[in-house]
Design an enzyme around this catalytic site. Structure first.
Site, PDB file in Angstrom:
ATOM      1  N   GLY A   1       0.767  -1.124   0.141  1.00 32.06           N
ATOM      2  CA  GLY A   1      -0.073  -0.115  -0.173  1.00 32.06           C
ATOM      3  C   GLY A   1       0.794   1.022  -0.088  1.00 32.06           C
TER       4      GLY A   1
ATOM      5  CB  ALA B   1       3.439   1.120  -6.574  1.00 27.38           C
TER       6      ALA B   1
ATOM      7  CB  SER C   1       2.497  -4.713   6.837  1.00 28.06           C
ATOM      8  OG  SER C   1       3.179  -4.637   8.014  1.00 28.06           O
TER       9      SER C   1
ATOM     10  CB  ALA D   1       9.804  15.200  -8.025  1.00 25.48           C
TER      11      ALA D   1
ATOM     12  CE  LYS E   1       9.873  18.201 -11.672  1.00 20.35           C
ATOM     13  NZ  LYS E   1       9.940  16.710 -11.398  1.00 20.35           N
TER      14      LYS E   1
ATOM     15  CB  THR F   1      11.341   8.270 -14.531  1.00 20.99           C
ATOM     16  OG1 THR F   1      12.379   8.033 -13.688  1.00 20.99           O
ATOM     17  CG2 THR F   1      11.707   9.399 -15.320  1.00 20.99           C
TER      18      THR F   1
ATOM     19  CB  ILE G   1       5.158   8.416  -9.428  1.00 20.92           C
ATOM     20  CG1 ILE G   1       5.431   8.158  -8.034  1.00 20.92           C
ATOM     21  CG2 ILE G   1       3.520   8.578  -9.689  1.00 20.92           C
ATOM     22  CD1 ILE G   1       5.052   9.489  -7.179  1.00 20.92           C
TER      23      ILE G   1
HETATM   24  C1  LIG Z   1      15.369   7.816  -2.756  1.00 21.74           C
HETATM   25  C2  LIG Z   1      14.213   7.683  -3.541  1.00 21.74           C
HETATM   26  C3  LIG Z   1      13.500   8.764  -4.343  1.00 21.74           C
HETATM   27  C4  LIG Z   1      12.523   8.831  -4.866  1.00 21.74           C
HETATM   28  N1  LIG Z   1      12.081  10.069  -5.518  1.00 21.74           N
HETATM   29  C5  LIG Z   1      11.062   9.998  -6.546  1.00 21.74           C
HETATM   30  C6  LIG Z   1      10.692  10.986  -7.054  1.00 21.74           C
HETATM   31  O1  LIG Z   1      10.813  11.960  -6.903  1.00 21.74           O
HETATM   32  N2  LIG Z   1       9.716  10.815  -8.048  1.00 21.74           N
HETATM   33  C7  LIG Z   1       9.055   9.671  -8.251  1.00 21.74           C
HETATM   34  O2  LIG Z   1       8.284   9.305  -9.155  1.00 21.74           O
HETATM   35  N3  LIG Z   1       9.544   8.469  -7.754  1.00 21.74           N
HETATM   36  C8  LIG Z   1      10.413   8.691  -6.633  1.00 21.74           C
HETATM   37  N4  LIG Z   1      10.828   7.636  -6.180  1.00 21.74           N
HETATM   38  C9  LIG Z   1      10.250   6.367  -6.330  1.00 21.74           C
HETATM   39  C10 LIG Z   1       9.028   6.247  -5.550  1.00 21.74           C
HETATM   40  O3  LIG Z   1       9.083   6.242  -4.045  1.00 21.74           O
HETATM   41  C11 LIG Z   1       8.174   4.993  -5.666  1.00 21.74           C
HETATM   42  O4  LIG Z   1       8.297   4.581  -7.015  1.00 21.74           O
HETATM   43  C12 LIG Z   1       6.976   4.911  -5.199  1.00 21.74           C
HETATM   44  O5  LIG Z   1       6.706   5.543  -3.807  1.00 21.74           O
HETATM   45  C13 LIG Z   1       6.193   3.374  -4.953  1.00 21.74           C
HETATM   46  O6  LIG Z   1       6.803   2.909  -4.129  1.00 21.74           O
HETATM   47  P1  LIG Z   1       6.144   1.630  -3.975  1.00 21.74           P
HETATM   48  O7  LIG Z   1       4.588   1.789  -3.586  1.00 21.74           O
HETATM   49  O8  LIG Z   1       6.592   0.666  -5.029  1.00 21.74           O
HETATM   50  O9  LIG Z   1       6.703   0.797  -2.548  1.00 21.74           O
HETATM   51  P2  LIG Z   1       6.674   1.203  -0.825  1.00 21.74           P
HETATM   52  O10 LIG Z   1       6.348   2.617  -0.772  1.00 21.74           O
HETATM   53  O11 LIG Z   1       8.065   0.535  -0.357  1.00 21.74           O
HETATM   54  O12 LIG Z   1       5.479   0.288  -0.639  1.00 21.74           O
HETATM   55  C14 LIG Z   1       5.681  -1.195  -0.240  1.00 21.74           C
HETATM   56  C15 LIG Z   1       4.142  -1.575   0.302  1.00 21.74           C
HETATM   57  O13 LIG Z   1       4.443  -3.008   0.593  1.00 21.74           O
HETATM   58  C16 LIG Z   1       4.065  -3.323   2.014  1.00 21.74           C
HETATM   59  N5  LIG Z   1       4.821  -4.641   2.360  1.00 21.74           N
HETATM   60  C17 LIG Z   1       6.080  -4.840   1.942  1.00 21.74           C
HETATM   61  N6  LIG Z   1       6.163  -6.191   2.705  1.00 21.74           N
HETATM   62  C18 LIG Z   1       4.980  -6.789   3.076  1.00 21.74           C
HETATM   63  C19 LIG Z   1       4.500  -7.813   3.612  1.00 21.74           C
HETATM   64  N7  LIG Z   1       5.288  -8.735   4.060  1.00 21.74           N
HETATM   65  N8  LIG Z   1       3.296  -7.874   4.138  1.00 21.74           N
HETATM   66  C20 LIG Z   1       2.556  -6.871   3.688  1.00 21.74           C
HETATM   67  N9  LIG Z   1       2.697  -5.572   3.205  1.00 21.74           N
HETATM   68  C21 LIG Z   1       4.047  -5.661   2.821  1.00 21.74           C
HETATM   69  C22 LIG Z   1       4.465  -2.103   2.569  1.00 21.74           C
HETATM   70  O14 LIG Z   1       3.952  -2.139   3.937  1.00 21.74           O
HETATM   71  C23 LIG Z   1       4.042  -0.989   1.697  1.00 21.74           C
HETATM   72  O15 LIG Z   1       2.608  -0.708   1.932  1.00 21.74           O
HETATM   73  C24 LIG Z   1      12.012   7.584  -5.199  1.00 21.74           C
HETATM   74  C25 LIG Z   1      12.432   6.483  -4.644  1.00 21.74           C
HETATM   75  C26 LIG Z   1      13.614   6.527  -3.870  1.00 21.74           C
HETATM   76  C27 LIG Z   1      14.090   5.389  -3.026  1.00 21.74           C
END
Ligand SMILES: Cc1cc2nc3c(=O)[nH]c(=O)nc-3n(C[C@H](O)[C@H](O)[C@H](O)COP(=O)(O)OP(=O)(O)OC[C@H]3O[C@@H](n4cnc5c(N)ncnc54)[C@H](O)[C@@H]3O)c2cc1C
Length: 522
Positions: free
Chosen positions: A28, A31, A54, A65, A93, A362, A364
């Site tokens: 959650g 993504a 979780s 961004a 932006k 890029t 998101i």
């Molecule tokens: C340093 C950095 C800077 C960034 N800057 C940008 C930016 O400026 N612009 C941009 O577009 N993107 C940026 N990103 C990327 C962006 O943060 C992510 O692409 C976006 O937030 C998506 O993250 P996610 O949802 O894939 O992962 P996460 O936010 O890590 O979410 C993972 C989810 O999975 C759940 N989960 C994991 N394991 C379990 C389990 N065992 N049981 C239940 N739930 C679980 C977690 O609780 C969480 O809800 C950046 C990333 C980084 C690392």
């Protein structure tokens, strides 16, 4: 009659009898909630969409961004711009301002949008700009000076673009800067009103169907089982299903992009509210600055092979505009992607699929396009192999193109003050990028097709901004007088400057259009 493909898989003429009845989104973060909202909006009524996450694990919590195509995603899910910007403390932006990437002291904006106007419908403006420069005009504009977005960004002004593309103010576009936690929260509210059921719990295992090898269910720590026909793995860097359960290999692009750490810290908001993200190069890596309504987001991306964490922390804190509001948080990552993003009945989205360091904001966007592709190629319960193969081929192509654009930033940096930047300049870039750079250098032609996320305006900003200019001008400009062209280029720069000053200050625009409740944030 069912159709058969070359591998012998058969496809019934009417797939409705085999339609996917249930989808489980695993995770959650941004993504996960983008996926859940999109699926709840697009899938036929009666398809169950659930999301498991979780709270104890939490989210990566950065990603503030964005780039302009996010407006298309927001429209697709019916997001109201003002409401969403208020809810996420958002700002606008025009692009990314790169500081110190060419030579120390340099600044250029990778702006979103087009030049003020063209001189010739056939020969692109950068050729004319190069020709005009030969006249030696003392106030000859820089390449970025003929983009209205640059003029507006420099004056810290913003308004939504004019609907008339012939007006200079109709020749730019924009994106958002927002609080990543609040964005996920806002989408959650929308997804839940559209019927998505959220399950709180920690996944400890996955079960497979013995006949197909597909994932049949995930099992939570407390023993609950969550079954689904299709699993969308949004579990972040853990990549629980695609990387973990299915063991899809990770292609590491460290040899081109060695950055593997970020330190992130918020700081107090400072005035004015700049309508752009800033990326300042340091001796190792670079630092982002993202202004929001309630605070400024900052982070330093660096390579652990070239810098210790304590050195990086010093660089970060020495380069904040306002007082730090917390201690810096370390995030470890690898740049690269899982070889395939869709395997069996698991589609990975977001960090579970891979990561491209954030210099061009890029990630998101890649979540968005992956979801759009999934909807376009949505499978039946057979998890049709032809759809999956096409999905994987298109996804890989897209990631490689974005990767090359990012590598170009590192490779063309002109800094010579550290081993890190010298290594970046000396690297052998992928053939796909080498071809683009070679043709640009030789003839000023950009070998990028229409499907590439970044087009001529973006590439020319970065290439010229980092002093990688074509060696010659276009042969069809040969008969023109450089002095005449120089006067025309100066006129375009003056027009965009005048147009930009008609816009209101960005602070005022935000305060009037989408003011957030700052008391709530405090
Ligand atoms: C340093 C950095 C800077 C960034 N800057 C940008 C930016 O400026 N612009 C941009 O577009 N993107 C940026 N990103 C990327 C962006 O943060 C992510 O692409 C976006 O937030 C998506 O993250 P996610 O949802 O894939 O992962 P996460 O936010 O890590 O979410 C993972 C989810 O999975 C759940 N989960 C994991 N394991 C379990 C389990 N065992 N049981 C239940 N739930 C679980 C977690 O609780 C969480 O809800 C950046 C990333 C980084 C690392």
């Amino acid at each position: 009659m069912a159709t058969r493909d070359m591998a012998g898989d058969s496809y019934p003429p009417d797939p409705s009898g085999e339609r996917v009845r249930s989808v489980l989104v695993v995770g959650g973060g941004s993504a996960g909630w983008m996926a859940a909202t999109m699926l709840a909006t697009e899938l036929p009524r009666g398809t169950e969409v659930r999301l498991v996450e979780s709270e104890a694990i939490g989210t990566v919590g950065v990603g503030e961004a964005t780039i302009p195509p996010i407006k298309k995603f927001n429209r697709a899910i019916g997001l109201d711009e003002r409401a969403f910007m208020k809810a996420t403390m958002g700002t606008f932006k025009f692009g990314v301002e790169f500081r110190d990437w060419g030579r120390p002291g340099d600044r250029y904006l990778h702006q979103f949008g087009r030049t003020g106007r063209e001189i010739d419908p056939q020969v692109k403006l950068h050729h004319w700009w190069l020709l005009g420069r030969r006249a030696g005009h003392p106030d000859y504009p820089a390449w970025e000076d003929i983009f209205v977005a640059r003029a507006a960004a420099r004056a810290d002004r913003f308004a939504l673009p004019d609907k008339d593309p012939r007006s200079p103010l109709g020749r730019y576009t924009y994106a958002y800067q927002f609080d990543a936690h609040l964005y996920a929260g806002h989408l959650r509210t929308i997804a839940e009103t559209r019927g998505v059921a959220r399950v709180e719990g920690r996944i400890s295992a996955a079960e497979r169907a013995p006949d197909t090898g597909h994932v049949a269910a995930v099992v939570l720590k407390d023993g609950r089982r969550l079954e689904a026909d299709l699993f969308v793995d949004c579990s972040g860097f853990r990549s629980l299903l695609l990387g973990g359960e299915l063991g899809e290999p990770f292609e590491d692009w460290n040899r081109w992009i060695p950055s593997d750490r970020a330190l992130a810290v918020p700081s107090e908001r400072t005035a004015p509210l700049t309508p752009y993200t800033r990326a300042s190069a340091h001796a190792v890596g670079w630092q982002w600055r993202i202004p929001l309504q309630h605070r400024t987001g900052n982070g330093h991306v660096f390579a652990s092979a070239f810098s210790s964490e304590s050195e990086a922390e010093q660089r970060l804190l020495a380069n904040l505009d306002g007082k730090a509001l917390d201690t810096p948080r370390l995030i470890r990552f690898a740049t690269g992607m899982r070889r395939r993003h869709w395997v069996g009945n698991v589609v990975a989205v977001g960090l579970a699929a891979g990561f491209l360091e954030p210099v061009e904001s890029t990630s998101i966007h890649l979540v968005q396009t992956t979801l759009e592709r999934l909807i376009e190629l949505f499978p039946t319960r057979r998890m049709d192999r032809v759809l999956r193969d096409r999905f994987n081929a298109l996804t890989e192509q897209e990631w490689v193109r974005v990767r090359d654009f990012i590598i170009a930033h590192y490779h063309l940096c002109r800094r010579e003050d550290s081993e890190f930047w010298r290594a970046m300049q000396a690297m052998t870039v992928p053939d796909s990028l080498a071809e683009v750079l070679e043709l640009w250098r030789a003839r000023g032609v950009l070998a990028i097709d229409g499907g590439h996320l970044f087009q001529l305006g973006s590439w020319s900003s970065v290439l010229i901004g980092q002093h990688f200019e074509p060696e010659g001008v276009h042969p069809l400009t040969a008969a023109a007088d450089p002095a005449v062209i120089a006067r025309e280029i100066c006129r375009i720069a003056a027009e965009v400057e005048t147009a930009a000053h008609a816009l209101p200050p960005h602070d005022e625009f935000v305060a009037q259009y989408c003011p957030a409740d700052l008391a709530e944030a405090a």
